[in-house]
Structure formats: C-alpha cells, structure tokens
Design an enzyme around this catalytic site. Structure first.
Site: not given
Length: 551
Positions: A62, A95-96, A388
C-alpha cells in the site's frame, strides 16, 4: 561589497543550494520517493518489508503506508509523501499511481530544463495539461447505476487485486458492497451520501479470511466481569458508562488514624455502601447491560451479578462511541445525573468461540466488518486492502462515474493530450507532450511488474487506442490487450482525477523552487545530527539513510 569587503548576510554554518543545483537536488529527492513505491503498482506488484527502530515489521504494498512508515528525512521528499496522503484522504486509493506520475513528471521536466526551457513555461504547460486531462477523464468516464451490485463488486475487487485481500476478493467484495450500502443515505438533493463513520472494522487472528463477516451493529471484544452474570440479553436496556464503578478516591493523599476496630469496620461498611448505592442506581435506571469504559470493583461485580445485570469493564472509548449510535444511547459520565432516556435499546448476544459480544440495535445504522486472518501481519494487510476498497466503492456510489483500468485510461489520456498539445503555442507545448509521456508510465510499470516487455506493451496499447478502442488495457494475467472494462477491471473516475491533479501540483511545486536556504541541516528532522553539505546532509543522510533500504 562595502569598502572592498563582502557583506556577510548568512552564518558560516548555513547551507545554500541555488539555480540548477537546487533543481537537480529537488528532482532527485522526489524521484527517489517515486521509485521506492513503483514496484508495488498493479496486480503483480511486489510487497515491501518495513522494519522500524523497535524491530516491528510491516509487510505491505500500500503506497501511502510505505511512505508514511519510511524514515524519510528530506524536505522535498516530504512534499511528495504529502501527495500520497492527500490522495488517500480524498480518494482512498491510487496513492502509488499519484506518486509515480509525480516522479515521472519531474524526470521529464528535467529533460526540458536541460534544453534551457524555463521552469515557468514547464509549470504552465503542466497546469494546462492537468486541466485538460481532468476534462478528458470526465468525457471518457462511464456513468453507472449506483445500485448495480455487480459493477460495485468489480470496483472493490479491482482495488483489492494485488493486495493481501486478493485471494478472497469475491467474498470480501460482497461484504464491502453490503457494508457501503448499509451506511448509504440520501440527502435532501437526492444524492447518495456514504457515511463510513457508521462502519466499524474489527480484526481477529487465528481464523481463515473467508470466515470474515458483516454484522448489523457493533462488537465488543471483552468478557463478562463475573461468572454468574447472564451472557445474553434480548430487547435489553443498555447503559454506556464513562465512570468507574469503584470506591471514590480523594484527589489528594490522605491518612486515616484508626484507634478502635469498630471505626475500621465503619470505614469498610461505608465503602461497601458506596458501591451498593452505585449498583442500585444502575438497577433503578432499568439497565440490563452495562458497558463501562473504566474499572468495576470486585464487590460491585458481585452486586451486579445478583441483580442479573450483564457488565463489561475497560471497554474501548471508540467502542462506546460506536455503540452509542448502534443502540441510540448517551454515554453517561455521572450516574447521579443519569436518567432512563440515556439508555439505549438492543439485543446483546455472546459468541463463546470467539469470545465476543454482538450488540444489535433497533434500526441500527452502524455495521461492523469483522475481518479474520491467520496471523497479525495477514490481518493488518487485509485491513489496509479492505479500507482502500471501502473508500473506492463509497466514492463510486457517491460519484457514479467509473473508468476502465489496466492502463487504458492513461494511454487514452496521453493520446488526447498529444492532440491537445498541437493547439498550445510556445514552449508550453513541449511540457504538455511531456505530461502525456508521463501518464504512460502507468501501463509501462504494470507491464514491468508483471514481467512483460514494457515497450511492446505500450506499442500494442497505443495501436489499440488509435483504432478507437478507448477501453483497451493490459490484462497482466494473460498478457493480452483487451477491453478491461468488460473484463471487470474498473476504477473510480474521481480517484484518477485526484491522482492527476495531485501529481501535477506537486511537480509544479518542486519545479518552482530555485533556491534552498537552510540554517544548518537541510533535513526536516531537527535532531542532534550535524548537517554537512546539501548533497551529503540532506540527500545522503536523509534519503540515503531513510530510504536506502527501499531503493
């Protein structure tokens, strides 16, 4: 110069990096952060093991968890971490992607800087491209019926794929969709509002993930305080108490001199009477069940058991706050001023195997997602993946727009931005084209992480989109280019809009800096470490020490 002598403005210990050196420094720091999480992207992404100074281990892929847990000691790198945190807060996932795009934007900006293109022109071009990309995302996005359970499940499964929750994603996606639907309400304008405050997540080790369950109401992971108490109560009056059922102690140290055994007995009798009065007060209120945030004296436990009242002590504050919504009760801080209206109503049952209390209220809006796993590490990663997915499904229900995944949207956006670049005059046109190139990082990294040739994959994707297949993306499992929307790889449009916006704003923020001035160490950590030269103290000590293990 003053009478032939240089004017000294800064101390000898201060550090300063400016112009091209400052830009190189900032871009290198930002790219290092982005490259640290790139390998986690996609269904075939790898995990990171994070070990803190105490030896505690976190295993995750994550993006925001990795960046938050890492020991980053560099001011520019911290700015990129904020991109991930903002993406997590606003969209819940992606997010990545956001961080990786930000890093690629800066890499391509560095090439433009080498061509003597001024940062202001690059920043303007990136801004134009970002605004255009958001408009194109809205144009490409598919409006869905938010009551379409199958599509919502696909959205949840896409979010969980590649994470610890993937193995049981079919079971978990159903629980997630059911949970989101339960806490969804309609506002005055007729819009769906998902209130995740009413969704509680509890974890339990020693069981299989497919035994995870969704429960109407709340869970209290405690035991009854006395063996002779009832363990279940139907249609019970529930008291939530934030006051100890113990002998009241003085605020200051006191000493009592006893000259007669009768005096000692009176003292003990008075303590017993105090406890008796507290229990009588609870019984007079009509409470059948008491969840107490503080302690319960042994004698009070005995009296409560005699009254047939189920009592639990040392309940978590968060549990009490959640139960107040489930059973519609007030949290009582003073028994003397409490009345029957403060009590809630619901059913309390006991699961002896798991040693849990289930609390269900009448028309309870709150639900609890009980996640089970074999070990603590499994459960922790499962919880991150489910969180998520919950955010993604909630966004989809609220927004009602989705996109094809697997790199399809990025390739289509890049193609449209290149067309848009033709209408942009000046050097900003090169920045818009660089922005388009940066977006194609996502399918390239998806292919790399799946062990495929990234160049061949990108060529095939571009060809498919030029033929008009807007939803053509990469299936990393079969290595084929296909309609990923039909294949069930679905992403929320809002998350992609936020990722593009956050990445471009962070890149522009870094590019706008041309001077770094520090009174000593350039790091954000104002500890005892002595800062050396900017390249050594800021980058070497900060990024080398804090991120060396991630590179």
């Amino acid at each position: 110069m003053q009478q032939g002598q240089p004017m000294i403005v800064m101390s000898e210990d201060s550090q300063r990096v400016k112009d091209k050196d400052a830009q190189d420094y900032n871009i290198s720091a930002a790219r290092a952060v982005a490259e640290a999480v790139r390998s986690t992207l996609g269904p075939k992404g790898m995990d990171k093991m994070l070990v803190d100074s105490m030896g505690s281990v976190t295993i995750t892929n994550d993006g925001v968890t990795i960046l938050e847990e890492m020991d980053i000691d560099n001011p520019t790198a911290e700015m990129i971490v904020e991109v991930a945190e903002t993406q997590e807060d606003e969209a819940g996932d992606g997010t990545t992607t956001a961080v990786a795009i930000a890093g690629e934007l800066l890499k391509n900006a560095e090439d433009l800087l080498e061509q003597d293109i001024h940062p202001t022109a690059i920043i303007k071009g990136f801004h134009l491209a970002s605004e255009q990309a958001r408009e194109e995302i809205d144009d490409i996005a598919t409006d869905i019926d938010t009551s379409d359970e199958n599509l919502l499940r696909k959205t949840a499964e896409t979010s969980m794929t590649g994470k610890g929750a993937e193995v049981n994603k079919e079971h978990l996606s159903q629980l997630i969709v059911d949970a989101v639907r339960t806490v969804t309400v309609e506002n005055d304008e007729g819009e769906n509002v998902v209130d995740l405050e009413f969704l509680n997540i509890e974890t339990q080790t020693g069981r299989s993930v497919d035994e995870s369950d969704l429960l109407e109401g709340g869970i209290v992971d405690k035991d009854p305080v006395h063996d002779n108490m009832p363990v279940e109560a139907e249609d019970a009056d529930v008291l939530l108490l934030n006051e100890a059922i113990e002998v009241e102690e003085t605020d200051v140290d006191t000493e009592v001199s006893v000259t007669d055994p009768d005096q000692l007995q009176k003292f003990l009798d008075r303590e017993e009477q105090q406890l008796r009065e507290k229990v009588d007060r609870i019984a007079d209120l009509g409470a059948d069940v008491v969840f107490c945030q503080k302690g319960i004296d042994d004698l009070a436990q005995h009296y409560l058991a005699k009254e047939g009242i189920l009592a639990v002590r040392r309940a978590k504050k968060s549990d009490l706050e959640f139960l107040s919504e489930v059973v519609d009760a007030a949290i009582v801080s003073d028994l003397e001023s409490a009345d029957a209206d403060d009590l809630g109503h619901g059913d309390v049952t006991r699961d002896e195997e798991d040693e849990l209390f289930y609390v269900e209220g009448e028309d309870a809006h709150g639900v609890t997602l009980l996640l089970r796993g074999s070990t603590d590490h499994v459960v922790d990663e499962l919880e991150r993946g489910v969180n998520d997915a919950l955010d993604v499904v909630a966004q989809t229900v609220s927004d009602g727009r989705v996109l094809a995944g697997g790199g399809a949207i990025e390739v289509e956006l890049a193609s449209r931005l290149r067309d848009f670049a033709d209408s942009v005059s000046g050097r900003e046109q090169l920045a818009v084209e660089a922005f388009a190139d940066s977006l194609e990082l996502v399918p390239r990294v998806l292919a790399e992480n799946a062990g495929l040739d990234s160049i061949d994959t990108l060529v095939d994707l571009r060809a498919a989109h030029e033929d008009g297949d807007v939803k053509a993306g990469l299936n990393v499992f079969s290595s084929d280019i296909e309609d990923t929307f039909e294949a069930g790889v679905v992403e929320p449009a809002h998350a992609k809009e936020q990722a593009v916006s956050s990445a471009s704003e962070a890149a522009n923020l870094v590019l706008k800096i041309d001077d770094i001035i520090s009174a000593g160490d350039l790091s954000t950590d104002k500890g005892d470490d002595e800062g050396g030269a900017p390249g050594a103290g800021g980058m070497g000590g900060g990024m080398g020490g804090g991120m060396g293990g991630m590179m």
